[in-house]
Design an enzyme around this catalytic site. Structure first.
Site, mmCIF file in Angstrom:
data_model
loop_
_atom_site.group_PDB
_atom_site.id
_atom_site.type_symbol
_atom_site.label_atom_id
_atom_site.label_comp_id
_atom_site.label_asym_id
_atom_site.label_seq_id
_atom_site.Cartn_x
_atom_site.Cartn_y
_atom_site.Cartn_z
ATOM 1 N N ARG A 36 0.155 3.677 -18.649
ATOM 2 C CA ARG A 36 -1.210 3.944 -18.169
ATOM 3 C C ARG A 36 -1.242 3.640 -16.667
ATOM 4 O O ARG A 36 -0.343 2.956 -16.159
ATOM 5 C CB ARG A 36 -2.210 3.035 -18.898
ATOM 6 C CG ARG A 36 -2.291 3.347 -20.374
ATOM 7 C CD ARG A 36 -3.164 2.343 -21.121
ATOM 8 N NE ARG A 36 -3.089 2.570 -22.551
ATOM 9 C CZ ARG A 36 -3.235 1.624 -23.478
ATOM 10 N NH1 ARG A 36 -3.451 0.372 -23.117
ATOM 11 N NH2 ARG A 36 -3.166 1.919 -24.754
ATOM 12 N N ARG A 42 -12.760 1.988 -22.589
ATOM 13 C CA ARG A 42 -11.539 1.607 -21.850
ATOM 14 C C ARG A 42 -11.031 2.793 -21.027
ATOM 15 O O ARG A 42 -10.453 2.615 -19.957
ATOM 16 C CB ARG A 42 -10.465 1.106 -22.832
ATOM 17 C CG ARG A 42 -9.279 0.462 -22.138
ATOM 18 C CD ARG A 42 -8.317 -0.210 -23.097
ATOM 19 N NE ARG A 42 -7.602 0.766 -23.933
ATOM 20 C CZ ARG A 42 -6.764 0.439 -24.907
ATOM 21 N NH1 ARG A 42 -6.550 -0.833 -25.194
ATOM 22 N NH2 ARG A 42 -6.153 1.363 -25.610
ATOM 23 N N ARG A 63 -5.793 6.867 -33.072
ATOM 24 C CA ARG A 63 -5.882 5.410 -33.116
ATOM 25 C C ARG A 63 -6.979 4.943 -34.073
ATOM 26 O O ARG A 63 -6.810 3.949 -34.783
ATOM 27 C CB ARG A 63 -6.127 4.854 -31.697
ATOM 28 C CG ARG A 63 -4.845 4.794 -30.902
ATOM 29 C CD ARG A 63 -5.062 4.717 -29.418
ATOM 30 N NE ARG A 63 -3.779 4.928 -28.732
ATOM 31 C CZ ARG A 63 -3.002 3.967 -28.274
ATOM 32 N NH1 ARG A 63 -3.376 2.720 -28.362
ATOM 33 N NH2 ARG A 63 -1.839 4.248 -27.725
HETATM 34 N N1 LIG Z 1 5.792 -3.170 -33.767
HETATM 35 C C1 LIG Z 1 5.436 -3.273 -32.493
HETATM 36 N N2 LIG Z 1 4.209 -2.894 -32.108
HETATM 37 C C2 LIG Z 1 3.895 -3.028 -30.808
HETATM 38 C C3 LIG Z 1 4.797 -3.537 -29.847
HETATM 39 N N3 LIG Z 1 4.197 -3.549 -28.653
HETATM 40 C C4 LIG Z 1 2.946 -3.071 -28.845
HETATM 41 N N4 LIG Z 1 2.754 -2.763 -30.139
HETATM 42 C C5 LIG Z 1 1.559 -2.265 -30.805
HETATM 43 O O1 LIG Z 1 1.437 -0.886 -30.535
HETATM 44 C C6 LIG Z 1 0.071 -0.544 -30.608
HETATM 45 C C7 LIG Z 1 -0.269 0.334 -29.443
HETATM 46 O O2 LIG Z 1 -0.158 -0.383 -28.252
HETATM 47 P P1 LIG Z 1 -0.636 0.251 -26.878
HETATM 48 O O3 LIG Z 1 -0.033 1.604 -26.731
HETATM 49 O O4 LIG Z 1 -0.367 -0.737 -25.790
HETATM 50 O O5 LIG Z 1 -2.185 0.485 -27.112
HETATM 51 P P2 LIG Z 1 -3.400 -0.528 -27.306
HETATM 52 O O6 LIG Z 1 -3.124 -1.427 -28.445
HETATM 53 O O7 LIG Z 1 -4.509 0.403 -27.594
HETATM 54 O O8 LIG Z 1 -3.578 -1.257 -26.029
HETATM 55 C C8 LIG Z 1 -0.702 -1.856 -30.660
HETATM 56 O O9 LIG Z 1 -1.078 -2.069 -32.023
HETATM 57 C C9 LIG Z 1 0.293 -2.888 -30.260
HETATM 58 O O10 LIG Z 1 0.050 -4.152 -30.877
HETATM 59 C C10 LIG Z 1 6.101 -3.930 -30.309
HETATM 60 O O11 LIG Z 1 6.955 -4.397 -29.581
HETATM 61 N N5 LIG Z 1 6.358 -3.768 -31.620
HETATM 62 N N1 LIG Z 2 -15.577 -8.893 -27.623
HETATM 63 C C1 LIG Z 2 -15.606 -7.805 -26.863
HETATM 64 N N2 LIG Z 2 -16.785 -7.194 -26.637
HETATM 65 C C2 LIG Z 2 -16.860 -6.082 -25.892
HETATM 66 N N3 LIG Z 2 -15.808 -5.481 -25.312
HETATM 67 C C3 LIG Z 2 -14.592 -6.045 -25.512
HETATM 68 C C4 LIG Z 2 -14.437 -7.212 -26.296
HETATM 69 N N4 LIG Z 2 -13.132 -7.538 -26.321
HETATM 70 C C5 LIG Z 2 -12.497 -6.595 -25.592
HETATM 71 N N5 LIG Z 2 -13.368 -5.704 -25.094
HETATM 72 C C6 LIG Z 2 -13.075 -4.505 -24.291
HETATM 73 O O1 LIG Z 2 -12.568 -3.530 -25.200
HETATM 74 C C7 LIG Z 2 -11.574 -2.735 -24.573
HETATM 75 C C8 LIG Z 2 -10.272 -2.808 -25.397
HETATM 76 O O2 LIG Z 2 -9.732 -4.121 -25.279
HETATM 77 P P1 LIG Z 2 -8.157 -4.344 -25.194
HETATM 78 O O3 LIG Z 2 -7.947 -5.782 -24.907
HETATM 79 O O4 LIG Z 2 -7.541 -3.335 -24.285
HETATM 80 O O5 LIG Z 2 -7.756 -4.002 -26.707
HETATM 81 P P2 LIG Z 2 -6.324 -3.885 -27.420
HETATM 82 O O6 LIG Z 2 -5.336 -4.620 -26.566
HETATM 83 O O7 LIG Z 2 -6.526 -4.544 -28.741
HETATM 84 O O8 LIG Z 2 -6.031 -2.451 -27.545
HETATM 85 C C9 LIG Z 2 -11.401 -3.269 -23.156
HETATM 86 O O9 LIG Z 2 -12.123 -2.431 -22.279
HETATM 87 C C10 LIG Z 2 -12.012 -4.671 -23.232
HETATM 88 O O10 LIG Z 2 -12.557 -5.055 -21.995
#
Ligand SMILES: Nc1nc2c(ncn2[C@@H]2O[C@H](COP(=O)(O)OP(=O)(O)O)[C@@H](O)[C@H]2O)c(=O)[nH]1
Ligand SMILES: Nc1ncnc2c1ncn2[C@@H]1O[C@H](COP(=O)(O)OP(=O)(O)O)[C@@H](O)[C@H]1O
Length: 401
Positions: A174, A267, A278
């Protein structure tokens, strides 16, 4: 000097002709049952690359096994001693303090499983480390629930206490994401090869991309004396639960699916198609989060500050202990010249060079009675102390200093 050690190790620096063309330099051999493990193989006169061959006495054949894990760097020589007939402790000569003790696993649970999977001889390297590590923290939950936000808050408040396990992924970065910080962005073919080579603790296909935690990603954090945080999906959490890594498993839930969708959309990092994928996957993840039996704790991330306080509480960070500073475990400083022997659960490294004989402590004892972990990660729990063979004698080996 006191009583002689019960078992004096094959000391290296002898050529082992007949173990294949690579074995030109310094090898050490260790026999366990019908198999002799030949470890080493010279590159040139000053350094030794650490290769493994197995000579099977029953067949008279010499085979090169599949070697899993990251192997030790080159060194100036090796000593080896068998422990419990399932692993060989290796002491490297001319290595840095953090890289001198290794284990070659030849018949541990991990190696036996891998032998079944690969259908051939397998051995696995595991680096030795002093002391124990705090349990890593595995955080899972659907995309957009706030895992990354909570982890960032924890790392910001406790920078010396926690370290993030930087995963590998085949998804595109990203705009604000940095390679090596948020993820190691990689190509599928490279990642698949590294998975095959045993470099990953776990991996999974998530939302159409490959994600995985390399063993190194976790161990680098732990080596720095920090508690490792893993942000991984439920499939990955299941694999970690089945591995030798003892961790705490936390699942983060959204207050509702509508709120989850709102967070994902606000986000602004995914396309419409990716958001829908997702959200579909979120339903399955929520079911597994509640019913798989993997997770020790479930937290609801409705109000962010309240959820963060609950996370800190369950990690024991709400009291005085939170202020404790951590320090990285120390390495082991060994002189290049030494010999190795074993007595019960103690491996004795004799650093008795003429100069060191004048020093007060010339024996280093590795107590291997409480080892933990092992391949595919580090072997932790080495207790190391020095004694003086002249005044303490080997009978004094139980004394710690
Ligand atoms: N199994 C596994 N899942 C991962 C790993 N790193 C990230 N993920 C998972 O992949 C999913 C997608 O992650 P990401 O593309 O960063 O999107 P986000 O969770 O929406 O921020 C999330 O559920 C993460 O917890 C890894 O090393 N192993
Ligand atoms: N408790 C909350 N209330 C409102 N917005 C939240 C909360 N926790 C996280 N966010 C927002 O939700 C979005 C997704 O959070 P993020 O940490 O990227 O999620 P994930 O890592 O689980 O994918 C971000 O824009 C974050 O600022």
């Amino acid at each position: 000097m006191g009583e002689a050690p019960a078992f004096v190790v094959d000391n290296l620096l002898q050529n082992q002709d007949g173990f294949g063309s690579k074995s030109k330099g310094c090898n050490t051999t260790t026999t366990i049952g019908d198999k002799t493990y030949v470890i080493g193989g010279g590159n040139d006169e000053s350094t030794l690359s650490v290769e493994v061959q197995i000579f099977d006495k029953t067949t008279g054949n010499c085979v090169t096994p599949i070697v899993l894990g990251t192997k030790p760097n080159t060194c100036k020589g090796l000593s080896a001693v068998s422990l419990n007939d399932d692993r060989i402790l290796i002491v490297k000569k001319g290595s840095t303090p953090d890289d001198c003790i290794w284990f070659l696993e030849v018949d541990t649970r991990f190696v036996r499983e891998q032998k079944k999977i690969q259908g051939t001889d397998v051995v696995a390297w595991s680096k030795g480390a002093r002391g124990y590590a705090e349990k890593p923290v595995v955080i899972s939950g659907p995309s957009g629930v706030g895992k990354g936000t909570l982890i960032s808050m924890l790392m910001k408040e406790f920078p010396s206490m926690f370290g993030f396990s930087v995963s590998h992924t085949t998804r595109a970065p990203r705009c604000m994401e940095k390679d090596g910080v948020h993820y190691h962005f990689t190509e599928r073919s490279i990642m698949e090869k590294e998975i095959k080579d045993g470099k990953f603790l776990e991996y999974a296909s998530v939302h159409g991309n490959l994600y995985g935690t390399s063993i190194e990603a976790v161990e680098v954090v732990t080596d720095a004396g920090k508690r490792c945080i893993l942000d991984i999906d439920v499939q990955g959490a299941r694999s970690v639960k089945a591995s030798s890594l003892e961790a705490i498993f936390i699942f983060i839930c959204p207050p509702s699916m509508e709120e989850l969708e709102k967070r994902l959309r606000s986000r602004g990092t995914e396309t419409e198609e990716q958001i829908l994928k997702r959200l579909r996957n979120a339903k399955t993840e929520m079911e597994q989060g509640h019913s798989s039996g993997i997770f020790d704790h479930i937290l609801y991330n409705d109000n962010l500050d309240e959820c963060y306080e609950s996370l800190k509480k369950l990690l024991g960070l709400d009291g005085a202990a939170a202020a404790t500073q951590r320090s990285a475990p120390q390495g082991i400083d060994l002189p290049t010249d030494h010999s190795v022997s074993k007595m019960d659960n103690k491996v004795i490294i004799n650093c008795g060079t003429p100069e060191l004989k004048k020093a007060s402590k010339n024996l280093i004892v590795l107590d291997v009675s409480s080892l933990k972990g092992g391949a595919p990660g580090r072997t932790r729990g080495l207790d190391v102390y020095a004694i003086d063979s002249f005044s303490d004698g080997l009978n004094g080996i139980n004394q710690t200093s």
